[in-house]
Structure formats: C-alpha cells, structure tokens
Motif scaffolding. Sequence first.
Motif, short mmCIF file in Angstrom:
data_model
loop_
_atom_site.label_atom_id
_atom_site.label_comp_id
_atom_site.label_asym_id
_atom_site.label_seq_id
_atom_site.Cartn_x
_atom_site.Cartn_y
_atom_site.Cartn_z
N ILE A 54 0.85 -1.19 0.00
CA ILE A 54 0.00 0.00 0.00
C ILE A 54 0.88 1.23 0.00
N GLN A 55 0.51 2.18 -0.87
CA GLN A 55 1.31 3.38 -1.08
C GLN A 55 0.49 4.62 -0.74
N VAL A 56 1.20 5.72 -0.53
CA VAL A 56 0.53 7.00 -0.36
C VAL A 56 -0.31 7.26 -1.61
N GLY A 57 -1.55 7.64 -1.42
CA GLY A 57 -2.48 7.87 -2.52
C GLY A 57 -3.44 6.72 -2.73
N ASP A 58 -3.14 5.56 -2.14
CA ASP A 58 -4.05 4.41 -2.23
C ASP A 58 -5.21 4.59 -1.26
N THR A 59 -6.26 3.80 -1.47
CA THR A 59 -7.46 3.89 -0.64
C THR A 59 -7.80 2.53 -0.05
N LEU A 60 -8.15 2.53 1.21
CA LEU A 60 -8.66 1.33 1.89
C LEU A 60 -10.18 1.43 1.90
N ALA A 61 -10.84 0.36 1.51
CA ALA A 61 -12.30 0.31 1.55
C ALA A 61 -12.71 -0.76 2.56
N PHE A 62 -13.38 -0.35 3.62
CA PHE A 62 -13.88 -1.26 4.63
C PHE A 62 -15.37 -1.45 4.36
N GLN A 63 -15.76 -2.67 4.03
CA GLN A 63 -17.16 -2.98 3.73
C GLN A 63 -17.66 -4.00 4.75
N TYR A 64 -18.78 -3.67 5.43
CA TYR A 64 -19.25 -4.49 6.53
C TYR A 64 -20.69 -4.13 6.88
N ASN A 65 -21.32 -4.98 7.68
CA ASN A 65 -22.65 -4.72 8.20
C ASN A 65 -22.50 -3.76 9.38
N GLN A 66 -23.01 -2.56 9.25
CA GLN A 66 -22.82 -1.52 10.27
C GLN A 66 -23.53 -1.84 11.58
N ILE A 124 -1.75 -1.55 8.75
CA ILE A 124 -1.40 -1.12 7.40
C ILE A 124 -0.09 -0.37 7.46
N ARG A 125 0.91 -0.87 6.74
CA ARG A 125 2.23 -0.23 6.71
C ARG A 125 2.44 0.42 5.36
N VAL A 126 2.79 1.69 5.40
CA VAL A 126 3.04 2.45 4.18
C VAL A 126 4.44 3.04 4.28
N PRO A 127 5.43 2.34 3.72
CA PRO A 127 6.81 2.84 3.79
C PRO A 127 7.02 4.06 2.90
N LYS A 128 7.99 4.89 3.28
CA LYS A 128 8.34 6.06 2.46
C LYS A 128 8.82 5.62 1.08
N ALA A 129 9.47 4.48 1.02
CA ALA A 129 10.02 4.00 -0.27
C ALA A 129 8.93 3.76 -1.29
N TYR A 130 7.68 3.55 -0.85
CA TYR A 130 6.60 3.26 -1.78
C TYR A 130 5.73 4.48 -2.07
N GLN A 131 6.12 5.64 -1.58
CA GLN A 131 5.34 6.84 -1.77
C GLN A 131 5.24 7.19 -3.25
#
Length: 133
Positions: A54-66, A124-131
């Motif tokens: 996962i990189q800066v600019g990516d999006t996480l979508a959490f889908q679930y029964n609220q 969720i880990r987002v390293p600087k190297a993947y920015q």
Amino acid sequence: MVFVKETVFLFSMMVVFGFFSTTVFGGTVYIVGDSAGWNGGNVDYHMWGSTKTIQVGDTLAFQYNQQLHNVIRVSLSDFHSCNAFNPIVTYSSGNDTITINSPGHFYYICGFKGHCQAGQKVDIRVPKAYQRN
C-alpha cells in the motif's frame, strides 16, 4: 455529490465483477479482507495486510454490516490491547473509504466487543520508499 455517486458506483462494480483492488484516480483501492470484507470470520487480517504493498495515494475500503461491526483507527498500544475507548477516528457507515495521505503505520480494529480479540484488526504499513510521486 456527483463524485460521491461515482465512487459508490465504482465500488459496487468492483464487488459485482470480483475486482478487489483496482487503480482509481492515481491510486489503488484495496477492499480490506477482499471478498469477505471487514466481517471477521475466517479472514486473517494480519496476513491480508502483510501481503499488500500500500502506497501514499491508495485507498482502503472497509465494507461491513454496520449493525455488527465498525472501524476504529487506534494507536499501536491500543491496537495490541484491542482498546477501542481511545479512538483516533471512528467509522461506522458500513462502506468506509480511507485514502492514505502519508507514509507510516495505520492501525484499525473493530470496536464491537470481542471482535478485535478474535482477530478483526489490521496493521497497514506504508513505507516512504513506496510513496507515489
């Protein structure tokens, strides 16, 4: 309002056609838990998170029964102890999207009783190297 409708439509099409990550607006959208979503059960969220780049600019979508789950961003110590009482941010729509805006560690748990302890938590880990540039 148009952007919101387009985003909802896009996520709906991803689910219908079985695409669980796709590139949108310069970033990739990751559905947390893939086809199982953020519903606990048989998903190993630790494994899921560790296999994604996962990189800066990516999006996480959490889908679930609220009615059965939520998403709470917490600190590292609260992540390890499954403490939902000191949230950084709480999400509860059932279809939450979170854009990653900086490198770092992002810790999410389900705040419903016993869910985090049963494994419904993801690091969720987002390293600087993947920015992204």
